[in-house]
Design a protein around this motif. Structure first.
Motif, mmCIF file in Angstrom:
data_model
loop_
_atom_site.group_PDB
_atom_site.id
_atom_site.type_symbol
_atom_site.label_atom_id
_atom_site.label_comp_id
_atom_site.label_asym_id
_atom_site.label_seq_id
_atom_site.Cartn_x
_atom_site.Cartn_y
_atom_site.Cartn_z
ATOM 1 N N VAL A 218 0.857 -1.202 0.000
ATOM 2 C CA VAL A 218 0.000 0.000 0.000
ATOM 3 C C VAL A 218 0.882 1.236 0.000
ATOM 4 O O VAL A 218 1.706 1.421 0.912
ATOM 5 N N LEU A 219 0.728 2.076 -1.006
ATOM 6 C CA LEU A 219 1.536 3.282 -1.154
ATOM 7 C C LEU A 219 0.807 4.472 -0.539
ATOM 8 O O LEU A 219 -0.328 4.784 -0.921
ATOM 9 N N SER A 220 1.459 5.100 0.413
ATOM 10 C CA SER A 220 0.873 6.251 1.109
ATOM 11 C C SER A 220 1.284 7.526 0.372
ATOM 12 O O SER A 220 2.425 7.973 0.476
ATOM 13 N N THR A 221 0.372 8.105 -0.393
ATOM 14 C CA THR A 221 0.654 9.289 -1.198
ATOM 15 C C THR A 221 0.025 10.530 -0.565
ATOM 16 O O THR A 221 -0.941 10.423 0.193
ATOM 17 N N PRO A 222 0.537 11.708 -0.872
ATOM 18 C CA PRO A 222 0.077 12.923 -0.196
ATOM 19 C C PRO A 222 -1.170 13.510 -0.831
ATOM 20 O O PRO A 222 -1.616 13.098 -1.901
ATOM 21 N N LEU A 223 -1.704 14.512 -0.157
ATOM 22 C CA LEU A 223 -2.696 15.381 -0.769
ATOM 23 C C LEU A 223 -1.960 16.503 -1.496
ATOM 24 O O LEU A 223 -0.943 17.011 -1.021
ATOM 25 N N ALA A 224 -2.484 16.894 -2.643
ATOM 26 C CA ALA A 224 -1.884 17.956 -3.449
ATOM 27 C C ALA A 224 -2.992 18.906 -3.897
ATOM 28 O O ALA A 224 -4.176 18.535 -3.904
ATOM 29 N N PRO A 225 -2.650 20.133 -4.268
ATOM 30 C CA PRO A 225 -3.678 21.083 -4.716
ATOM 31 C C PRO A 225 -4.418 20.559 -5.947
ATOM 32 O O PRO A 225 -3.841 19.867 -6.796
ATOM 33 N N HIS A 226 -5.694 20.925 -6.057
ATOM 34 C CA HIS A 226 -6.476 20.563 -7.235
ATOM 35 C C HIS A 226 -5.894 21.234 -8.481
ATOM 36 O O HIS A 226 -5.238 22.275 -8.403
ATOM 37 N N ASP A 227 -6.172 20.651 -9.618
ATOM 38 C CA ASP A 227 -5.651 21.186 -10.871
ATOM 39 C C ASP A 227 -6.184 22.586 -11.167
ATOM 40 O O ASP A 227 -5.515 23.373 -11.859
#
Length: 572
Positions: A400-409
């Motif tokens: 399971v890869l824990s990826t971040p939150l990023a700004p919307h496009d």
């Protein structure tokens, strides 16, 4: 106002806080010799109700007489004094509060001679300013008693629910078809350990049982936004219908998107390599397969491209690790991390509880990341253990890869529409740590993961706080532009343009951090124009005007020159 303006001075002993250090008798003698000072009184206090009555009674003609008060700073009780005097009919523009407590008595408490000299200089400058200042222009705002909330995640619906309980009409706009944001994608919420439906249901019931108090527009798209604090006009489409509304305040609660790993750790190429949100779908469907699960933290973040910590990833992985153990208590669960971020006692306990349940933690180094092994399906993960300095191979059914939150496009477009700044990572900027929801545009507030990744409970609290900020703005009744200030009771000043002298060079437009200056055609030529509602009185425009055609009337170049002259002549 010219230099024939007579000044009445009042000095405050502050019940000894000032007078035990500063020789107020010497200060009084120095000021009485000033040609502009009509009278001078020394009092034990200036901030009590009876003091206001005395001060007001001494001002016979507020438009022709200025007041200089030697007291505490504006950030202590100075602004309160000016506000109380305004209620008694004295214009705040005729009152100058000079800080001789914090700025003289307190900071120089061991140097009474120097503190007294500094107080005299500051008060002389205050008198010079009052004699030569001009009253600024003013514009009145009658705020529209409606609020626009952009985004219906936990922050947005919390803001809407809070406002509707206060009797405020809310327009709730969302890109999704149903409210809830990212919480709709997860089974349980951390660290509360409740289902997402339980977490959101109460606020959704408040919104949809509000008898028209909230207008919800799902699947909506912004078209345009114009206006300033108290009166914004916003156009958008929802379905096939276009709408245009007027509101007094805007709350941006657009949240953030989940970053996909783009082939990292063989995601998309190897069966069994999932993202955290893909694992959530399996939890919701009851389809978790495999009892050997390895979580890899900091995927696609804390690197050169995205150097920030997303703050919530560790907590989410701890929650999911415990959910795996709920399904199969005999499961083997590893969390491969660079650091575990669990600030505060609640999250620290959450981390320790996960360890107690058998979740194993292994630290890897940034320059030696884990390697996922397997042909068609995940077989194992090879990792260098930074603690033991050994290579380890961990058997795995799921990675399971824990990826971040990023700004919307579309964060850039929304920022442009509402005049917001974004930080180096693309999230919306707020003003300071002491004003964590306010933006550079008065009347526009930001909350939830739109400003920085947060857990659900923090998003809820920020949404409620933003609602209170918006309510405080629209419920004040008719407002002067000078009152629309985040930091103080009043703005420092409001810029004024001499259109006859203005050459339309545009320097002020280029440097104004609040988008208050613009060029408009007047009598066939471009001239600078100031939006007084947006203007904060920062003075950036004054500093770049080549011919001095734009000034802050309360602190014009002439007034500041006279302030310096008052000190320099006294020193000589």
């Amino acid at each position: 106002m010219g230099n024939d303006r007579s000044i009445r001075c009042f000095l405050c002993r502050c019940h000894g806080e000032i007078s035990r250090v500063i020789d107020l008798d010497e200060v009084a003698r120095a000021l009485k010799s000033h040609p502009g000072v009509r009278s001078l009184d020394v009092r034990n206090s200036l901030c009590l109700e009876e003091d206001m009555d005395v001060l007001a009674s001494r001002v016979e003609d507020p438009d022709a007489t200025g007041l200089v008060l030697g007291a505490c700073s504006l950030y202590a009780r100075g602004d309160r004094i000016r506000t109380a005097l305004e209620e008694k009919g004295i214009s705040p523009d005729t009152v100058e509060v000079v800080d001789i407590r914090e700025g003289c008595s307190w900071i120089h408490h061991g140097q009474p001679r120097e503190a007294t000299t500094k107080a005299i200089d500051l008060l002389r400058m205050g008198v010079a300013l009052q004699r030569h200042r001009e009253n600024p222009d003013e514009v009145m705002v009658d705020p529209v008693r409606e609020v626009f909330v952009l985004g219906a995640g936990p922050a947005g619906i919390s803001a809407a629910a809070s406002l509707v309980r206060l009797g405020v009409r809310v327009h709730l706009l969302d890109r999704a078809k149903s409210p809830g944001g990212l919480l709709n994608l997860v089974k349980r919420i951390a660290p509360e350990d409740v289902t997402s439906d339980e977490y959101l249901s109460q606020k959704q019931q408040t919104i949809f049982a509000s008898n028209g108090g909230v207008s919800h527009y799902p699947g909506a798209k912004l078209i345009s936004a114009h206006g300033s604090a108290g009166d914004f006009t916003i156009s958008f489409s929802s379905g096939k219908t276009e709408h245009a509304i007027r509101v007094g305040a805007v709350i941006v609660a657009t949240g953030a998107k989940i970053l996909m790993p783009d082939g990292l750790y063989r995601h998309g190429n190897l069966e069994g390599v999932l993202t955290g949100i893909e694992l959530e779908r399996r939890f919701k469907a009851g389809q978790l397969e495999g009892n050997r699960v390895v979580f890899i933290q900091c995927v696609g973040v804390r690197d050169r491209k995205r150097p920030y910590c997303s703050a919530i990833c560790c907590i989410v992985s701890l929650k999911q690790a415990c959910q795996v153990l709920d399904v199969d208590p005999q499961a083997e669960v590893f969390v491969l991390h660079r650091d575990i971020m669990c600030p505060g006692s609640v999250l620290e306990k959450y981390y320790r509880d996960a360890m107690a349940r058998g979740v194993r933690f292994l630290r890897y180094e940034q320059d030696r990341p884990p390697v996922v092994l397997g042909d068609e399906n995940v077989d194992s993960v090879e990792v260098y253990d930074a603690l033991t300095s050994e290579m380890r191979r961990i058997k795995a059914d799921l990675v399971v890869l824990s990826t971040p939150l990023a700004p919307h496009d579309d964060a850039g477009r929304i920022a442009e529409l509402f005049g917001l700044n974004r930080d180096e990572h693309g999230f919306y900027e707020v003003r300071t740590l002491m004003h964590p929801l306010e933006t550079k545009r008065e009347g526009v507030f930001v909350c939830g993961s739109a400003r920085w990744p947060v857990l659900g409970r923090s998003a809820v609290l920020q949404g409620e706080a933003a609602a209170m900020k918006a309510y405080e703005l629209i419920s004040r009744g008719t407002l002067a532009a000078s009152r629309l200030s985040t930091y103080r009771e009043r703005k420092f000043s409001l810029a004024r343009v001499d259109h006859e002298a203005c050459t339309g060079c545009g320097n002020c437009v280029a440097v104004c951090p609040y988008d208050a200056c613009s060029l408009e055609k007047k009598e066939g030529a471009l001239k600078s124009t100031v939006n007084l509602i947006r203007c904060s009185g920062c003075g950036s425009c004054v500093s770049v005007c080549p011919n001095g055609s734009i000034q802050l009337p309360g602190h014009s170049a002439m007034a500041i020159g006279e302030m310096l002259k008052a000190v320099c002549e006294q020193g000589s």
